[in-house]
Design an enzyme around this catalytic site. Structure first.
Site, mmCIF file in Angstrom:
data_model
loop_
_atom_site.group_PDB
_atom_site.id
_atom_site.type_symbol
_atom_site.label_atom_id
_atom_site.label_comp_id
_atom_site.label_asym_id
_atom_site.label_seq_id
_atom_site.Cartn_x
_atom_site.Cartn_y
_atom_site.Cartn_z
ATOM 1 N N THR A 115 0.908 -0.854 0.183
ATOM 2 C CA THR A 115 -0.026 0.066 -0.520
ATOM 3 C C THR A 115 1.364 1.587 0.053
ATOM 4 O OG1 THR A 115 -0.335 -0.131 2.428
ATOM 5 C CG2 THR A 115 -1.700 -1.363 1.807
ATOM 6 N N TYR A 160 18.639 -19.025 8.628
ATOM 7 C CA TYR A 160 17.082 -19.085 7.443
ATOM 8 C C TYR A 160 18.145 -19.793 6.512
ATOM 9 C CZ TYR A 160 13.855 -16.303 5.152
ATOM 10 O OH TYR A 160 12.356 -15.792 4.509
ATOM 11 N N LYS A 205 15.074 -22.019 10.217
ATOM 12 C CA LYS A 205 13.838 -22.439 9.590
ATOM 13 C C LYS A 205 13.833 -22.628 7.778
ATOM 14 C CE LYS A 205 11.256 -17.587 7.101
ATOM 15 N NZ LYS A 205 11.167 -16.517 7.668
ATOM 16 N N LYS A 207 12.966 -21.907 3.733
ATOM 17 C CA LYS A 207 12.179 -21.081 2.662
ATOM 18 C C LYS A 207 11.516 -22.492 2.110
ATOM 19 C CE LYS A 207 11.141 -17.945 2.762
ATOM 20 N NZ LYS A 207 10.127 -17.354 2.599
ATOM 21 N N ASP A 235 8.124 -22.060 6.049
ATOM 22 C CA ASP A 235 7.961 -21.352 5.163
ATOM 23 C C ASP A 235 7.525 -21.166 3.910
ATOM 24 O OD1 ASP A 235 6.727 -18.309 4.720
ATOM 25 O OD2 ASP A 235 8.416 -17.162 4.949
ATOM 26 N N PRO A 236 6.370 -22.122 3.362
ATOM 27 C CA PRO A 236 6.377 -21.729 1.347
ATOM 28 C C PRO A 236 5.864 -20.336 1.175
ATOM 29 C CG PRO A 236 4.443 -22.730 2.801
ATOM 30 C CD PRO A 236 5.392 -22.207 4.050
ATOM 31 N N ASN A 237 5.566 -19.063 2.243
ATOM 32 C CA ASN A 237 4.803 -17.935 1.729
ATOM 33 C C ASN A 237 3.697 -17.628 1.024
ATOM 34 O OD1 ASN A 237 8.681 -17.221 0.796
ATOM 35 N ND2 ASN A 237 7.011 -15.582 2.057
ATOM 36 N N GLU A 260 4.762 -20.814 8.944
ATOM 37 C CA GLU A 260 4.822 -19.509 8.594
ATOM 38 C C GLU A 260 4.227 -19.259 6.950
ATOM 39 O OE1 GLU A 260 9.081 -17.529 9.337
ATOM 40 O OE2 GLU A 260 8.190 -16.338 7.660
ATOM 41 N N ASN A 283 5.084 -12.965 8.002
ATOM 42 C CA ASN A 283 5.088 -11.971 7.758
ATOM 43 C C ASN A 283 4.326 -11.794 6.120
ATOM 44 O OD1 ASN A 283 7.240 -13.528 6.922
ATOM 45 N ND2 ASN A 283 6.924 -11.778 4.916
ATOM 46 N N ASP A 307 8.789 -6.866 10.737
ATOM 47 C CA ASP A 307 10.057 -6.010 10.260
ATOM 48 C C ASP A 307 10.514 -3.880 10.466
ATOM 49 O OD1 ASP A 307 11.268 -4.784 7.547
ATOM 50 O OD2 ASP A 307 11.021 -6.578 7.249
ATOM 51 N N HIS A 334 10.642 -10.400 11.100
ATOM 52 C CA HIS A 334 10.943 -11.065 9.319
ATOM 53 C C HIS A 334 12.789 -10.300 9.165
ATOM 54 C CE1 HIS A 334 10.882 -9.416 5.050
ATOM 55 N NE2 HIS A 334 10.168 -10.972 5.025
ATOM 56 N N SER A 335 12.835 -11.091 7.867
ATOM 57 C CA SER A 335 14.517 -10.329 6.901
ATOM 58 C C SER A 335 14.019 -10.491 5.994
ATOM 59 C CB SER A 335 15.212 -11.316 8.079
ATOM 60 O OG SER A 335 16.510 -10.678 7.338
ATOM 61 N N ASN A 336 14.660 -9.521 5.258
ATOM 62 C CA ASN A 336 14.569 -9.694 4.067
ATOM 63 C C ASN A 336 16.319 -9.116 3.548
ATOM 64 O OD1 ASN A 336 14.333 -9.543 0.893
ATOM 65 N ND2 ASN A 336 12.363 -9.998 1.907
ATOM 66 N N HIS A 363 18.681 -12.642 6.721
ATOM 67 C CA HIS A 363 18.969 -13.207 5.852
ATOM 68 C C HIS A 363 20.947 -12.600 5.938
ATOM 69 C CE1 HIS A 363 16.462 -12.891 3.036
ATOM 70 N NE2 HIS A 363 15.700 -13.606 3.586
ATOM 71 N N ARG A 417 13.951 -5.948 -7.331
ATOM 72 C CA ARG A 417 14.424 -6.483 -7.878
ATOM 73 C C ARG A 417 13.285 -7.572 -7.694
ATOM 74 N NH1 ARG A 417 13.882 -10.034 -1.633
ATOM 75 N NH2 ARG A 417 13.677 -11.906 -2.894
HETATM 76 O O1 GLR Z 1 8.602 -14.718 3.605
HETATM 77 C C1 GLR Z 1 9.787 -14.364 4.132
HETATM 78 O O2 GLR Z 1 9.830 -14.581 5.554
HETATM 79 C C2 GLR Z 1 10.428 -13.624 3.273
HETATM 80 O O3 GLR Z 1 9.837 -12.792 2.840
HETATM 81 C C3 GLR Z 1 11.875 -13.376 3.367
HETATM 82 C C4 GLR Z 1 12.117 -13.016 1.928
HETATM 83 O O4 GLR Z 1 11.889 -12.548 1.078
HETATM 84 C C5 GLR Z 1 12.351 -14.304 1.228
HETATM 85 O O5 GLR Z 1 11.924 -15.248 0.348
HETATM 86 C C6 GLR Z 1 12.706 -14.240 -0.037
HETATM 87 O O6 GLR Z 1 14.106 -13.574 0.217
HETATM 88 O O7 GLR Z 1 13.497 -14.923 -1.099
HETATM 89 MG MG MG Z 2 7.881 -15.073 6.205
#
Ligand code: GLR
Ligand code: MG
Length: 438
Positions: A115, A160, A205, A207, A235-237, A260, A283, A307, A334-336, A363, A417
């Site tokens: 947003t 991670y 964790k 991903k 965490d499968p988003n 997650e 997140n 975050d 959360h981290s990125n 990360h 990105r």
């Molecule tokens: O859901 C999460 O923990 C994230 O969004 C972390 C990052 O975006 C991760 O999924 C990535 O960077 O691929």
């Molecule tokens: Mg996540």
């Protein structure tokens, strides 16, 4: 008030005299997620706020073009204000181009709804951190003291883990990657062992959302066998349906600390949560204050991963933690693809949050490059809370300049990105998957 050797008050001119914005591109390994793969270089924005008497505060946030535009406009308007006026900072009418964001999802869907206000807060957060860093340096106090004081001396982070290739696709310019491939349970366990050997992490964790759920379930089982009793997360988003989420929860319920974002959106998360005892973390469906009410009243999530970038800084992170505590919801981070400035900021605020019962994500171990003179170390999976003034980190100007040159030399292909586009280099037929994928 600080006093000089003779006991006289030291006055400081904390007026903002200069704001420097430096977009950079930093190396990123070929980490896989449900959207695609990480680009070989990812954008970040480094913010420096300089006071009239030469104190410099540091901040960092996402560096894609949509963040740079409002950051530039904000930087211009800060000259002449005080670094102490953080409340005023958030009152600045920072117009963001809503057409860029409204109705969309962040990072192709990895960080929830996008947003205009979330974009605004993601920019402001770097300036808030820089102001707090400058305040701390000027007053000789760590940022945690400005936030009310630390309640712990070290902050725990989790390893991670990512499925990954051993290298970016042939022909793609990239930095060397020393982690190797991880594409099956054995590879994931090997990566976890590396994380533990190098940094001492005790929770892990993975991903997910990359391979069919059976394969990812097998990888978590393999982790549970290799690290008995250690907290594990997957965490499968949001890549799974409600039914798939429940199946995975049944199969891994005995070893998971939490699942997650197994599925997308608060209603679907609430459906899963109602039918499993495995806690759900997010997140993605709670990323703004406005999303809290529905999620908490529906009992859709049991842990919120804050975050500080998109929640709007360190003080908002504390506010979020207080709201979570009131509702009996856990909090973590959360981290990125962040660098050391943000890790220092995360650690300073995490040190002040009383009910932090889950290791935070970071990360940072994947980021081989940084703009600090000294990398931040994980000891036993923890980062020691610095008591040095401000964030307790120093900028390496040569490295900042080198990573900025990489950004200026880029033709624009990497400045925003796009994990799906990076995947298309290896697989031209790849498109952002429709959700739920499984
Ligand atoms: O859901 C999460 O923990 C994230 O969004 C972390 C990052 O975006 C991760 O999924 C990535 O960077 O691929
Ligand atoms: Mg996540």
């Amino acid at each position: 008030m600080r006093r000089d050797g003779g006991g006289l008050p030291v006055t400081r001119d904390l007026t903002i005299a200069e704001v420097r914005l430096t977009p950079i591109l930093v190396a990123d390994p070929p980490l896989l997620n449900t959207q695609g793969v990480h680009q070989p270089y990812t954008p970040r924005l480094i913010v420096e706020i300089v006071t009239a008497d030469g104190v410099t505060g540091l901040g960092e946030t996402y560096g894609d073009t949509k963040y740079l535009e409002p950051a530039r406009s904000l930087a211009e308007r800060l000259i002449g204000r005080s670094v102490m006026d953080v409340n005023g900072l958030f009152g600045i009418d920072l117009a963001v181009d809503a057409s860029r964001v409204e109705g969309g999802t962040d990072a192709g869907g990895l960080r929830g709804a996008q947003t205009a206000d979330k974009l605004r807060l993601s920019v402001l957060s770097a300036f808030e951190v820089a102001c707090l860093d400058a305040q701390g340096r000027a007053l000789g106090l760590p940022v945690h003291a400005l936030l009310g004081g630390k309640v712990r001396d070290a902050v725990e982070y989790s390893a991670y883990l990512f499925y990954k290739w051993d290298a970016h696709p042939a022909g793609v310019a990239a930095e060397p990657d020393e982690w190797g491939a991880a594409l099956d349970p054995a590879g994931v366990v090997e990566q976890a062992r590396l994380f533990q050997r190098r940094h001492g992490f005790g929770s892990f964790k993975l991903k997910g959302g990359v391979f069919p759920p059976e394969q990812e379930t097998a990888a978590v089982r393999a982790l549970a066998e290799a690290f008995p009793g250690h907290p594990l997360r997957l965490d499968p988003n949001g890549a799974w349906s409600v039914a798939t989420s429940l199946k995975v929860a049944r199969e891994l319920g005995d070893v998971l600390e939490y699942l997650e974002d197994p599925t997308l959106g608060t209603p679907a998360m609430a459906e899963v949560a109602a039918r499993t005892d495995v806690p759900l973390a997010t997140n993605m469906c709670v990323t703004t204050f406005g999303e809290i009410k529905e999620a908490f009243t529906k009992d859709a999530v049991q842990v919120v991963l804050s975050d500080h970038h998109y929640w709007g800084g360190l003080r908002n992170t504390q506010r979020l933690a207080a709201i979570c505590a009131a509702f009996g919801v856990g909090v973590s981070m959360h981290s990125n693809t962040h660098l050391g400035i943000s890790l220092a900021a995360m650690t300073q605020v995490a040190a002040t949050v009383p009910g932090l019962h889950h290791a935070c994500d970071s990360h940072y171990p994947w980021q081989s490059e940084d703009v600090l003179t000294e990398r931040i170390a994980f000891e036993g999976g923890r980062v020691a809370v610095s008591d040095a003034p401000g964030l307790g980190v120093e900028l390496d100007r040569d490295e900042l300049a080198r990573l900025h040159r990489r950004w200026t030399d880029d033709d624009g292909a990497l400045r925003d990105r796009d994990d799906a586009a990076a995947m298309r280099v290896a697989d031209p037929a790849w498109h952002t998957p429709a959700m739920p994928r499984w």
